[in-house]
Scaffold this motif. Structure first.
Motif, PDB file in Angstrom:
ATOM      1  N   ASN A 304     -10.705  -4.057   1.834  1.00  0.00           N
ATOM      2  CA  ASN A 304     -12.013  -3.417   1.747  1.00  0.00           C
ATOM      3  C   ASN A 304     -12.194  -2.954   0.300  1.00  0.00           C
ATOM      4  O   ASN A 304     -11.614  -1.950  -0.118  1.00  0.00           O
ATOM      5  N   GLN A 329      -2.347  -7.777  13.900  1.00  0.00           N
ATOM      6  CA  GLN A 329      -2.083  -7.193  12.588  1.00  0.00           C
ATOM      7  C   GLN A 329      -0.587  -7.181  12.345  1.00  0.00           C
ATOM      8  O   GLN A 329       0.199  -6.733  13.191  1.00  0.00           O
ATOM      9  N   THR A 332       0.082  -3.546   6.633  1.00  0.00           N
ATOM     10  CA  THR A 332      -0.874  -2.543   6.181  1.00  0.00           C
ATOM     11  C   THR A 332      -0.919  -2.564   4.652  1.00  0.00           C
ATOM     12  O   THR A 332      -0.515  -3.539   4.020  1.00  0.00           O
ATOM     13  N   ASP A 333      -1.397  -1.483   4.048  1.00  0.00           N
ATOM     14  CA  ASP A 333      -1.593  -1.448   2.598  1.00  0.00           C
ATOM     15  C   ASP A 333      -0.360  -1.887   1.819  1.00  0.00           C
ATOM     16  O   ASP A 333      -0.467  -2.625   0.842  1.00  0.00           O
ATOM     17  N   LEU A 350     -11.229  -0.237   8.465  1.00  0.00           N
ATOM     18  CA  LEU A 350     -10.716  -0.197   7.101  1.00  0.00           C
ATOM     19  C   LEU A 350     -11.719   0.546   6.234  1.00  0.00           C
ATOM     20  O   LEU A 350     -12.872   0.129   6.108  1.00  0.00           O
ATOM     21  N   THR A 351     -11.291   1.650   5.647  1.00  0.00           N
ATOM     22  CA  THR A 351     -12.133   2.356   4.688  1.00  0.00           C
ATOM     23  C   THR A 351     -11.826   1.815   3.292  1.00  0.00           C
ATOM     24  O   THR A 351     -10.876   1.062   3.101  1.00  0.00           O
ATOM     25  N   GLU A 354      -8.373   0.228   1.651  1.00  0.00           N
ATOM     26  CA  GLU A 354      -7.355  -0.114   2.637  1.00  0.00           C
ATOM     27  C   GLU A 354      -7.263  -1.627   2.793  1.00  0.00           C
ATOM     28  O   GLU A 354      -8.234  -2.356   2.628  1.00  0.00           O
ATOM     29  N   ARG A 355      -6.048  -2.090   3.130  1.00  0.00           N
ATOM     30  CA  ARG A 355      -5.819  -3.521   3.358  1.00  0.00           C
ATOM     31  C   ARG A 355      -5.204  -3.736   4.726  1.00  0.00           C
ATOM     32  O   ARG A 355      -4.593  -2.827   5.311  1.00  0.00           O
ATOM     33  N   ALA A 356      -5.368  -4.955   5.233  1.00  0.00           N
ATOM     34  CA  ALA A 356      -4.758  -5.354   6.503  1.00  0.00           C
ATOM     35  C   ALA A 356      -4.294  -6.793   6.380  1.00  0.00           C
ATOM     36  O   ALA A 356      -4.998  -7.638   5.819  1.00  0.00           O
ATOM     37  N   ASP A 570      -1.857   2.092  12.148  1.00  0.00           N
ATOM     38  CA  ASP A 570      -1.836   3.054  11.046  1.00  0.00           C
ATOM     39  C   ASP A 570      -0.437   3.619  10.822  1.00  0.00           C
ATOM     40  O   ASP A 570      -0.273   4.584  10.084  1.00  0.00           O
ATOM     41  N   LYS A 574       1.556   2.870   3.730  1.00  0.00           N
ATOM     42  CA  LYS A 574       0.178   2.981   3.245  1.00  0.00           C
ATOM     43  C   LYS A 574       0.182   3.500   1.807  1.00  0.00           C
ATOM     44  O   LYS A 574       1.156   4.098   1.336  1.00  0.00           O
ATOM     45  N   GLN A 578      -7.057   7.444   5.834  1.00  0.00           N
ATOM     46  CA  GLN A 578      -8.326   7.994   6.298  1.00  0.00           C
ATOM     47  C   GLN A 578      -8.122   9.437   6.766  1.00  0.00           C
ATOM     48  O   GLN A 578      -7.229   9.710   7.574  1.00  0.00           O
TER      49      GLN A 578
END
Length: 661
Positions: A304, A329, A332-333, A350-351, A354-356, A570, A574, A578
């Motif tokens: 994102n 998934q 994560t980040d 995803l804000t 952030e990555r997935a 989550d 990371k 969020q």
């Protein structure tokens, strides 16, 4: 993403058209749009794939070794250049500032431990290419519609120089190479950086971080991906080559000319105090593209890269219904998870920043047309999708005029695919818990709003034993009541970027940061240098905090209401977390790999530029013990122990945190 290295960026698959007159990039008054703005067709253009750059060794030799046996770093020279790209086949070319002429920039790919020196040379030679303006807050929202009244345009933005500094987001690198926000360079100058890449396989990204104008420079096109590979990832045999696809998500708005048609220029239009929300979703620099896929597994590296918009992603079919069981998934980040996690029924949120790392199995979907859609309204505050709601339903009254992100067109022919979803991913992954952490220091951070409504980061220290709020709040004094009913008072020690540096972190030391959001907005909080894990989430009643006074009154503390689950998606490593309104998030990190001065901040870029950013330093412990760092009020000379941790200004003993568990 295993295309051969090529320092010359490949052209976008959306035709760029003939080069426009350079005068098209000159600032000009942006006229107001018509009542019924023009529309762009969805899923008309193929998904562009950014070019890939793999570093070479100096002098063109494959491997050079110093006499002491140390490898010489590989080198890359990247130019920041003015460019024109067509974002949609129905649009004129758009003037941009880019890395190597590509939007997004080239994907840099390295191996773990492959030290890389990058020369970021500013060769931008055009005026600032984005129209900037602010409009009133109105119902229905006008800030996410194309076009702007000339009276609402900020003329000062047109005079901005190309003043840039590149930050490797998520990179474990020294403070001198991190892209300090004030160390930007002008055209003709270069920024030199060295990245050790001594971190697990993951998707990082690089972007501009210039003080006060990050939101505008990133809007202009200054962002790209950075991949780290390692043997642990290799052993999984994940989909690769054409079956590993980057997805850089962002939103943009567009200027309209006097005739009501698109000019091609980008429009950064906001309704203060909200961040930017644009009506057009871009993936890899193309508006609403499509991707033709085979009936097999694919790996998607999702970022994102928006200024302020969150994306809550769902895979839906031709009727807009969820496609169950196809999306997993795996990362994560900051790296791979321990085991795959299915896409939640409520979507993957995803804000910004952030990555997935996602796997999608198209094997049972041959001949189908599927869509990746976004169900997050704007501003997004972490609220779940209501039960029974369609993820494909737009909400124009809440700045979600079109839910489409990307269309998948699955081939009819079956594809031979040897890949099988592994039950276990990264053997090195360990889920952290507070009780199992080594000795560590606690810090308290409040996300607050000042009386003028500006969002701020409040660094807090334990108040004096006799401190207590009176009948009227004291500015900067906040009382909390934790899960046990215990009351604690904290005093603000910093709230602006230029306030005194308080947080001096011991190199290789562990810390737990407690982040409590007293404001009305969700904030994605990013820490430079480190990766961390979320230990816990909690729901808090923040109604006792009085914004106008900057504190709490006697009998009205900010109070614990109950625990919240940390979602499986989550629980990985990371670098951005969020923090919705009224939530407390506790994160744990080891500050290892480098020393120097770093930053942490809200990654809503308008908030970051507005002041939600603070510095911290990482210093060798022996230097701290000798007193060689800047003054740290009350810090003992000895290293921290579990019973009596060192408490520099702004730090708090382990037993004094609200709801600590």
């Amino acid at each position: 993403m295993t295309a051969p290295a090529d320092p010359t960026p490949a052209p976008s698959t959306v035709p760029a058209g003939p080069p426009p007159d350079p005068a098209a990039a000159r600032p000009a008054p942006a006229p107001a749009g018509p009542t019924d703005p023009p529309r762009l067709g969805t899923f008309r253009d193929p998904l562009p794939i950014p070019p890939v750059l793999r570093p070479h060794h100096p002098v063109g030799l494959p491997h050079l070794v110093h006499p002491n046996g140390e490898d010489r770093p590989a080198e890359l020279r990247l130019q920041l250049r003015s460019s024109h790209r067509r974002l949609h086949s129905e649009l004129p070319p758009t003037p941009l500032w880019t890395y190597e002429g590509s939007f997004p920039g080239p994907t840099i790919e390295v191996r773990r431990g492959q030290r890389l020196r990058v020369v970021w040379t500013n060769r931008i030679d055009t005026p600032f290419p984005v129209v900037d303006g602010t409009v009133p807050m109105t119902p229905p929202p006008a800030d996410d519609q194309p076009g702007i009244d000339p009276a609402d345009v900020d003329r000062a933005a047109a005079l901005l120089p190309a003043w840039t500094v590149t930050h490797l987001h998520g990179g474990r690198t020294g403070g001198g190479h991190d892209g300090w926000t004030e160390n930007a360079v002008l055209p003709g100058e270069s920024q030199l950086a060295e990245y050790p890449n001594d971190q697990p396989a993951t998707l990082l990204w690089y972007h501009d971080h210039a003080m006060g104008i990050t939101r505008l420079n990133v809007q202009a096109g200054l962002a790209g991906l950075y991949l780290v590979r390692d043997e642990e990832e290799d052993a999984l045999g994940l989909p690769a080559g054409p079956y590993e696809v980057p997805l850089v998500l962002c939103d943009r708005n567009l200027e309209l000319g006097p005739d009501g048609r698109f000019t091609g220029r980008l429009l950064h239009k906001t309704a203060a105090p909200l961040p930017f929300f644009g009506p057009y979703t871009l993936v890899n620099g193309a508006i609403w593209p499509y991707l033709e896929v085979r009936a097999r597994w694919y790996r998607f590296r999702v970022l994102n890269a928006a200024n302020g918009r969150a994306y809550r992603l769902h895979l839906v079919d031709e009727q807009g219904e969820r496609v169950p069981g196809a999306v997993w998934q795996i990362g994560t980040d900051a790296g791979l998870l321990g085991a795959p996690v299915p896409l939640p029924d409520g979507g993957l949120a995803l804000t910004p920043a952030e990555r997935a790392d996602l796997l999608i199995d198209f094997g049972a979907l041959a001949g189908r047309t599927l869509r990746l859609v976004n169900s997050a309204i704007a501003p997004y505050e972490g609220e779940p999708l209501p039960p029974g709601a369609s993820p494909a339903e737009p909400h124009p009254d809440q700045r979600l005029t079109d839910t489409g992100v990307l269309e998948f067109r699955v081939a009819r022919e079956p594809a031979g695919d040897p890949f099988a979803l592994p039950a276990r991913l990264a053997p090195s992954y360990t889920r952290l818990s507070h009780d199992a952490l080594p000795e560590h220091t606690h810090r308290m951070l409040l996300l607050a709003t000042d009386p003028q409504g500006d969002f701020q980061l409040w660094e807090m220290a334990g108040a004096e034993p006799d401190a207590a709020p009176g009948a009227e709040p004291t500015d900067g004094l906040v009382q909390l009541r934790d899960a046990t009913g215990q009351l604690s008072c904290y005093r603000r020690v910093a709230r602006t970027f230029d306030d005194t540096l308080n947080w001096h972190v011991r190199q290789d030391g562990w810390e737990v940061w407690t982040i409590l959001n007293l404001s009305i907005a969700l904030h994605p909080v990013h820490l430079h240098l480190v990766r961390f894990q979320a230990l816990s989430r909690e729901d808090w009643d923040v109604s006792g905090f009085r914004q106008a006074a900057g504190g709490t009154a006697a009998g009205s503390p900010v109070a614990f209401r109950g625990p919240l689950a940390v979602a499986p998606s989550d629980q990985g490593w990371k670098d951005t977390i969020q923090v919705p309104p009224g939530q407390l998030v506790r994160i744990a990190a080891q500050f290892t790999g480098a020393t120097g001065r770093f930053m942490y901040h809200c990654h809503l870029l308008e908030h970051e530029d507005g002041g939600m950013m603070r510095p911290f330093t990482v210093t060798p412990g022996a230097v701290l013990d000798l007193g060689g760092a800047m003054p740290m009020a009350g810090a003992p000379a000895a290293a921290p122990t579990p019973a009596t941790p060192a408490m520099p200004a702004g730090a708090t003993p382990m037993s004094g945190m609200p709801g600590d568990s």
